[in-house]
Design a protein around this motif. Structure first.
Motif, PDB file in Angstrom:
ATOM      1  N   GLU A  84      30.167   1.863  29.011  1.00  0.00           N
ATOM      2  CA  GLU A  84      30.229   2.700  30.215  1.00  0.00           C
ATOM      3  C   GLU A  84      29.665   1.953  31.417  1.00  0.00           C
ATOM      4  O   GLU A  84      30.178   2.086  32.543  1.00  0.00           O
ATOM      5  CB  GLU A  84      29.486   4.006  29.973  1.00  0.00           C
ATOM      6  CG  GLU A  84      30.179   4.911  28.961  1.00  0.00           C
ATOM      7  CD  GLU A  84      29.323   6.091  28.542  1.00  0.00           C
ATOM      8  OE1 GLU A  84      28.121   6.114  28.896  1.00  0.00           O
ATOM      9  OE2 GLU A  84      29.846   6.988  27.837  1.00  0.00           O
ATOM     10  N   ASP A  85      28.627   1.166  31.202  1.00  0.00           N
ATOM     11  CA  ASP A  85      28.113   0.318  32.285  1.00  0.00           C
ATOM     12  C   ASP A  85      29.159  -0.708  32.710  1.00  0.00           C
ATOM     13  O   ASP A  85      29.324  -0.992  33.910  1.00  0.00           O
ATOM     14  CB  ASP A  85      26.842  -0.401  31.845  1.00  0.00           C
ATOM     15  CG  ASP A  85      25.593   0.463  31.947  1.00  0.00           C
ATOM     16  OD1 ASP A  85      25.699   1.624  32.376  1.00  0.00           O
ATOM     17  OD2 ASP A  85      24.508  -0.033  31.577  1.00  0.00           O
ATOM     18  N   ILE A  86      29.854  -1.281  31.743  1.00  0.00           N
ATOM     19  CA  ILE A  86      30.894  -2.258  32.080  1.00  0.00           C
ATOM     20  C   ILE A  86      32.050  -1.573  32.802  1.00  0.00           C
ATOM     21  O   ILE A  86      32.665  -2.162  33.710  1.00  0.00           O
ATOM     22  CB  ILE A  86      31.358  -2.997  30.811  1.00  0.00           C
ATOM     23  CG1 ILE A  86      30.194  -3.827  30.252  1.00  0.00           C
ATOM     24  CG2 ILE A  86      32.542  -3.909  31.115  1.00  0.00           C
ATOM     25  CD1 ILE A  86      30.465  -4.434  28.892  1.00  0.00           C
TER      26      ILE A  86
ATOM     27  N   PHE B 192      20.055  -4.001  31.625  1.00  0.00           N
ATOM     28  CA  PHE B 192      21.473  -4.277  31.438  1.00  0.00           C
ATOM     29  C   PHE B 192      22.222  -4.201  32.764  1.00  0.00           C
ATOM     30  O   PHE B 192      23.043  -5.072  33.085  1.00  0.00           O
ATOM     31  CB  PHE B 192      22.047  -3.272  30.433  1.00  0.00           C
ATOM     32  CG  PHE B 192      23.395  -3.639  29.885  1.00  0.00           C
ATOM     33  CD1 PHE B 192      23.506  -4.456  28.783  1.00  0.00           C
ATOM     34  CD2 PHE B 192      24.562  -3.150  30.455  1.00  0.00           C
ATOM     35  CE1 PHE B 192      24.751  -4.790  28.254  1.00  0.00           C
ATOM     36  CE2 PHE B 192      25.807  -3.468  29.945  1.00  0.00           C
ATOM     37  CZ  PHE B 192      25.902  -4.295  28.840  1.00  0.00           C
ATOM     38  N   VAL B 193      21.948  -3.161  33.567  1.00  0.00           N
ATOM     39  CA  VAL B 193      22.571  -3.051  34.892  1.00  0.00           C
ATOM     40  C   VAL B 193      22.184  -4.246  35.748  1.00  0.00           C
ATOM     41  O   VAL B 193      23.032  -4.864  36.411  1.00  0.00           O
ATOM     42  CB  VAL B 193      22.150  -1.735  35.574  1.00  0.00           C
ATOM     43  CG1 VAL B 193      22.575  -1.722  37.042  1.00  0.00           C
ATOM     44  CG2 VAL B 193      22.763  -0.533  34.848  1.00  0.00           C
ATOM     45  N   HIS B 194      20.912  -4.593  35.732  1.00  0.00           N
ATOM     46  CA  HIS B 194      20.414  -5.723  36.522  1.00  0.00           C
ATOM     47  C   HIS B 194      21.103  -7.013  36.071  1.00  0.00           C
ATOM     48  O   HIS B 194      21.534  -7.828  36.898  1.00  0.00           O
ATOM     49  CB  HIS B 194      18.899  -5.808  36.330  1.00  0.00           C
ATOM     50  CG  HIS B 194      18.186  -6.653  37.319  1.00  0.00           C
ATOM     51  ND1 HIS B 194      16.839  -6.531  37.577  1.00  0.00           N
ATOM     52  CD2 HIS B 194      18.599  -7.679  38.111  1.00  0.00           C
ATOM     53  CE1 HIS B 194      16.464  -7.421  38.480  1.00  0.00           C
ATOM     54  NE2 HIS B 194      17.521  -8.130  38.820  1.00  0.00           N
ATOM     55  N   LEU B 195      21.200  -7.211  34.762  1.00  0.00           N
ATOM     56  CA  LEU B 195      21.852  -8.396  34.219  1.00  0.00           C
ATOM     57  C   LEU B 195      23.286  -8.535  34.714  1.00  0.00           C
ATOM     58  O   LEU B 195      23.729  -9.645  35.044  1.00  0.00           O
ATOM     59  CB  LEU B 195      21.835  -8.335  32.691  1.00  0.00           C
ATOM     60  CG  LEU B 195      22.705  -9.343  31.926  1.00  0.00           C
ATOM     61  CD1 LEU B 195      22.195 -10.759  32.143  1.00  0.00           C
ATOM     62  CD2 LEU B 195      22.739  -9.008  30.439  1.00  0.00           C
ATOM     63  N   LEU B 196      24.022  -7.446  34.772  1.00  0.00           N
ATOM     64  CA  LEU B 196      25.427  -7.524  35.177  1.00  0.00           C
ATOM     65  C   LEU B 196      25.569  -8.085  36.587  1.00  0.00           C
ATOM     66  O   LEU B 196      26.560  -8.752  36.903  1.00  0.00           O
ATOM     67  CB  LEU B 196      26.086  -6.154  35.067  1.00  0.00           C
ATOM     68  CG  LEU B 196      26.295  -5.631  33.637  1.00  0.00           C
ATOM     69  CD1 LEU B 196      26.889  -4.222  33.665  1.00  0.00           C
ATOM     70  CD2 LEU B 196      27.170  -6.567  32.817  1.00  0.00           C
ATOM     71  N   LEU B 197      24.594  -7.853  37.449  1.00  0.00           N
ATOM     72  CA  LEU B 197      24.665  -8.405  38.800  1.00  0.00           C
ATOM     73  C   LEU B 197      24.387  -9.907  38.821  1.00  0.00           C
ATOM     74  O   LEU B 197      24.634 -10.570  39.828  1.00  0.00           O
ATOM     75  CB  LEU B 197      23.694  -7.684  39.728  1.00  0.00           C
ATOM     76  CG  LEU B 197      24.097  -6.276  40.164  1.00  0.00           C
ATOM     77  CD1 LEU B 197      23.115  -5.736  41.189  1.00  0.00           C
ATOM     78  CD2 LEU B 197      25.507  -6.248  40.735  1.00  0.00           C
TER      79      LEU B 197
ATOM     80  N   PHE C  18      22.531 -11.416  24.868  1.00  0.00           N
ATOM     81  CA  PHE C  18      21.517 -10.409  25.189  1.00  0.00           C
ATOM     82  C   PHE C  18      21.574  -9.314  24.139  1.00  0.00           C
ATOM     83  O   PHE C  18      22.602  -8.669  23.944  1.00  0.00           O
ATOM     84  CB  PHE C  18      21.795  -9.839  26.586  1.00  0.00           C
ATOM     85  CG  PHE C  18      20.798  -8.814  27.062  1.00  0.00           C
ATOM     86  CD1 PHE C  18      19.535  -9.203  27.472  1.00  0.00           C
ATOM     87  CD2 PHE C  18      21.125  -7.466  27.115  1.00  0.00           C
ATOM     88  CE1 PHE C  18      18.615  -8.263  27.923  1.00  0.00           C
ATOM     89  CE2 PHE C  18      20.215  -6.524  27.573  1.00  0.00           C
ATOM     90  CZ  PHE C  18      18.950  -6.923  27.974  1.00  0.00           C
ATOM     91  N   THR C  19      20.468  -9.114  23.398  1.00  0.00           N
ATOM     92  CA  THR C  19      20.398  -8.013  22.440  1.00  0.00           C
ATOM     93  C   THR C  19      19.394  -6.994  22.941  1.00  0.00           C
ATOM     94  O   THR C  19      18.392  -7.336  23.571  1.00  0.00           O
ATOM     95  CB  THR C  19      19.996  -8.508  21.036  1.00  0.00           C
ATOM     96  OG1 THR C  19      18.614  -8.865  21.017  1.00  0.00           O
ATOM     97  CG2 THR C  19      20.835  -9.713  20.619  1.00  0.00           C
ATOM     98  N   ASN C  20      19.657  -5.732  22.665  1.00  0.00           N
ATOM     99  CA  ASN C  20      18.801  -4.667  23.183  1.00  0.00           C
ATOM    100  C   ASN C  20      18.834  -3.473  22.242  1.00  0.00           C
ATOM    101  O   ASN C  20      19.701  -3.382  21.368  1.00  0.00           O
ATOM    102  CB  ASN C  20      19.255  -4.252  24.580  1.00  0.00           C
ATOM    103  CG  ASN C  20      20.653  -3.696  24.570  1.00  0.00           C
ATOM    104  OD1 ASN C  20      20.855  -2.520  24.289  1.00  0.00           O
ATOM    105  ND2 ASN C  20      21.651  -4.529  24.846  1.00  0.00           N
TER     106      ASN C  20
END
Length: 477
Positions: free
Chosen positions: A67-69, A22-27, A10-12
């Motif tokens: 920080e999200d991780i 990105f938050v949605h992807l982590l779930l 995933f590139t952004n």
């Protein structure tokens, strides 16, 4: 390695909608083999290059991904209790990298991000590698350029070219730099591109012309705040209107979380907004397309799934010889336009699934939260039938939580090879639902009919979860 999961990098570019994606992807990190999380640049965001006199533009330090991780790590014990295949925070950090970020379309030098992509393309893993471009494609382009520099002119070039083109698939959200046009589609024309050009309904602008009217409520703060924002430290990082978040490097006209002057329609989109309303998840189609819920979108781009539906387009703006696919247009339904509906027909299901997973972040107790029902079709998902033949399909559903499950059958006519009308006779049963139809007499050999069995625990849950089984009836002689 899980052979049933899609491999993806995933590139952004760090825009607020990339951050939400990105938050949605982590779930959904349990449902995708994530091999890279890479910061890149775009026409909208880049870090600048002082040596070249290039000033940064709307740039946010990529540390926000780490920080999200960190927030993911705080909820990881709960997530892994619901599915042990969630990757560890340590693993996610190990595949997080900065790519080519100095300016628009910069692809002149190797970076940690481009090297991560290059090495993944050249591994012996036979599965496709999805290269998801939420920003520009320049970091992907640099990885490809390095491969070309290493092998073009050698006796290995033809085999390496075939390997990369057979393995790699780019999913590009709109066009955010010119590296696909100027390099990728010229040097690597057989590298498949799914170009997501129709992101209406999840990118900043929301009304009934782009979202089915019944689903609009899920984009309002009254739904988002209790169902997402209040679900622990990871979801607290999800960006919504007037929630107090400040985006580093962003200009005032796009500080949707902290600039109160933008409320009431005083922004470039003109639509009025209330506190905690949805801002955008414009880059989410890229990973949503990879989630296997039984819609079989990975088998053929024309089938369609949570990330949209695609058709081959030789009359494109890039290269008519490229393996290039662009969003299809489905038939309109009510006020909702077909170019949006190819994506947003599923939006109520994935928003509810997202909210249900957000609740997983709050507790390890399986009994107190929701899990998706299972659905199967007795006759299988590929059926051959002759014109005039009656076909009956039985969908059976069970729920791990003991919830009531509603099973429906619908035809996805836009994905069909048969263009005529059909009559479906659907019978609800205690354990599911069956559907009967007669293959039309004018159907030709090779025509297809797409039927979708949808199992939902909506009758028992405020935020429901779904699974599907797409059955493809192929007309025989």
């Amino acid at each position: 390695m899980n052979s049933k999961k899609a491999r993806a990098i995933f590139t952004n570019d760090g825009e607020c909608d990339d951050m939400n994606s990105f938050v949605h992807l982590l779930l959904y990190a349990n449902d995708i083999d994530i091999e890279g999380l890479v910061a890149s640049s775009s026409i909208f965001h880049y870090a600048g290059d002082p040596e070249q006199g290039i000033e940064p533009k709307r740039w946010a330090d990529p540390k926000w991904m780490l920080e999200d991780i960190d927030a993911y790590e705080r909820v990881y014990p709960n997530l892994v209790a619901h599915d042990p295949s969630y990757p560890t925070p340590e693993y996610l950090r190990s595949v997080t990298a900065v790519g080519n970020v100095k300016t628009i379309g910069e692809m002149s030098e190797d970076t940690k991000g481009s090297e991560l992509i290059r090495k993944a393309l050249l591994t012996s893993d036979p599965r496709p590698l999805w290269l998801l471009a939420g920003g520009g494609t320049n970091t992907i382009a640099r990885a490809l350029k390095h491969i070309e520099l290493d092998f073009r002119g050698t006796d290995q070039w033809d085999s390496v070219y075939r390997q990369v083109c057979q393995k790699g698939i780019i999913f590009m959200v709109v066009t955010q730099d010119d590296t696909y046009r100027d390099y990728i589609c010229r040097t690597w024309p057989d590298l498949r591109m799914l170009h997501c050009t129709s992101i209406q309904g999840i990118a900043f602008m929301f009304d009934e012309t782009v979202i089915p009217p019944a689903d609009l409520r899920m984009f309002r703060g009254s739904w988002i705040k209790p169902n997402l924002l209040e679900k622990g430290p990871l979801l607290a990082r999800y960006h919504t209107w007037d929630d107090g978040h400040v985006y580093p490097g962003e200009e005032d006209r796009s500080q949707f979380g902290s600039n109160a002057e933008l409320m009431g329609g005083n922004w470039w989109g003109k639509q009025p907004r209330n506190r905690y309303d949805m801002i955008s998840e414009g880059d989410s189609p890229s990973f949503l397309y990879l989630i296997d819920k039984g819609l079989r979108s990975l088998e053929d781009p024309t089938f369609g799934g949570w990330g949209g539906r695609f058709v081959r387009n030789a009359e494109n703006e890039f290269n008519p010889d490229a393996d290039y696919w662009q969003n299809a247009t489905d038939a309109a339904q009510g006020p909702t336009k077909g170019d949006a509906l190819q994506l947003t027909r599923w939006i109520g299901d994935w928003m509810n699934d997202f909210a249900s997973r957000a609740t997983w972040c709050t507790t390890p107790d399986e009994k107190s939260v929701n899990h998706a029902p299972e659905v199967s079709v007795e006759e299988g998902v590929d059926v051959v039938a002759a014109p005039g033949q009656e076909v009956t399909l039985h969908a059976l559903a069970t729920d791990p939580d003991g919830d009531e499950v509603c099973v429906t059958w619908t035809r996805y006519a836009d994905a069909d090879g048969y263009e005529g009308e059909l009559v479906l006779d659907v019978e609800r049963r205690e354990d599911g639902a069956c559907v009967s139809l007669t293959v039309p007499a004018d159907a030709k050999p090779g025509d297809t009919i797409h039927l979708v069995a949808r199992a939902s625990d909506e009758p028992s849950r405020e935020t429901y979860m779904v699974n599907y089984r797409r059955v493809i009836i192929t007309v025989g002689a």
